[in-house]
Scaffold this active site. Sequence first.
Site, short mmCIF file in Angstrom:
data_model
loop_
_atom_site.label_atom_id
_atom_site.label_comp_id
_atom_site.label_asym_id
_atom_site.label_seq_id
_atom_site.Cartn_x
_atom_site.Cartn_y
_atom_site.Cartn_z
N LYS A 174 26.50 22.53 0.61
CA LYS A 174 26.01 21.74 1.74
C LYS A 174 26.61 22.16 3.08
O LYS A 174 27.65 22.81 3.14
CB LYS A 174 26.21 20.25 1.47
CG LYS A 174 25.13 19.72 0.51
CD LYS A 174 25.14 18.25 0.35
CE LYS A 174 23.98 17.87 -0.60
NZ LYS A 174 24.03 16.46 -0.97
N ARG A 201 26.85 17.03 -9.10
CA ARG A 201 25.57 17.74 -9.03
C ARG A 201 25.82 19.07 -8.32
O ARG A 201 26.27 19.08 -7.18
CB ARG A 201 24.58 16.89 -8.26
CG ARG A 201 23.17 17.45 -8.13
CD ARG A 201 22.30 16.48 -7.33
NE ARG A 201 20.96 16.99 -7.13
CZ ARG A 201 20.62 17.81 -6.15
NH1 ARG A 201 21.51 18.22 -5.29
NH2 ARG A 201 19.37 18.23 -6.04
C1 7PM Z 1 20.82 18.87 2.73
C2 7PM Z 1 21.09 17.74 2.06
C3 7PM Z 1 20.24 19.93 2.10
C4 7PM Z 1 20.80 17.68 0.72
C5 7PM Z 1 19.95 19.87 0.78
C6 7PM Z 1 20.22 18.73 0.06
C7 7PM Z 1 21.54 15.23 -3.53
C8 7PM Z 1 20.45 14.90 -4.33
C9 7PM Z 1 19.90 16.48 -2.97
C10 7PM Z 1 22.77 14.53 -3.68
C11 7PM Z 1 21.66 13.28 -5.40
C12 7PM Z 1 20.66 19.64 -2.24
C13 7PM Z 1 19.98 18.69 -1.36
N1 7PM Z 1 21.18 16.24 -2.70
N2 7PM Z 1 20.51 13.93 -5.27
N3 7PM Z 1 19.43 15.69 -3.96
N4 7PM Z 1 22.77 13.56 -4.63
N5 7PM Z 1 21.78 12.30 -6.32
O1 7PM Z 1 21.81 19.98 -1.97
O2 7PM Z 1 23.76 14.74 -2.98
O3 7PM Z 1 20.05 20.09 -3.22
S1 7PM Z 1 18.90 17.61 -2.14
#
Ligand code: 7PM
Length: 258
Positions: free
Chosen positions: A204, A238
């Site tokens: 991230k 995750r």
């Molecule tokens: C910015 C923010 C870019 C988040 C990409 C993402 C999460 C999730 C995602 C999390 C849970 C990524 C994402 N992030 N589900 N889905 N927790 N529960 O890194 O932090 O894939 S999308």
Amino acid sequence: MGILNITPDSFSDGGDFLCPDHAIRHAAAMVEQGAAIIDIGGESTRPGAEPVTTAEEIRRVVPVIETLARRLPVPISIDTSKPEVMRAAAAAGAGLINDVYALRLDGALTAAAEIGLPVCLMHMQGTPRTMQADPRYGDVVAEVAGFLGARVDACEMAGIPRTRLLVDPGFGFGKTLTHNLALLSGLARLTGLGPPVLVGLSRKGMLGRLTGREVGDRVAAGVAAAVLAVERGAALVRTHDVAATVDALSVADAVGRV
Ligand code: 7PM
């Protein structure tokens, strides 16, 4: 929890796994590396991302879920906020609903209650399109804990018992670097809610801000963040980088057991 994005625009593995065969191989590799859950997403939730239609999201994820649920020895999680996608994914064999809107979209609470699967409730301020514009909190840990506690209560009222829930502070979802660091530092306060805490820190932006590294070079930073989160009580991590994370958490776990 290993991440499998079936989207053409995901920020760190964009388009790689749109081909079902490739997606299935990658999921199997993550399980071999120690993933206990595979999280499948058909709609990018990166900041500024455009939404996809329900039909398109179902078209992307259902064939992959059907195959993985039959072939893999671990539960498949569906990363979606849409009730129709939750129902289609559950019918295809999904074992967990992972919702970045924490079942706040119309019909999602009822759908999840009817489906009967466990649900991960994530905190987000705003919407993916606008959330990083100017996020503000008084006490970010207290506000996130308050939100998640209220969603746990709403689930219980709708017929989803607390024992079927996970909670997640939603790193990067309407948070500045300072907010993300406060949440990681104070993560132990979320364990008081009751449900297991899941964290997603992998690749991230906060890790990029701290290290100056591009998205493909954030494995070490993500692993450090995962260890810190588990030390503070996180039960699930995750991640895109399963092998490195599992190694690090094996060490953290052994020390934690002394
Ligand atoms: C910015 C923010 C870019 C988040 C990409 C993402 C999460 C999730 C995602 C999390 C849970 C990524 C994402 N992030 N589900 N889905 N927790 N529960 O890194 O932090 O894939 S999308």
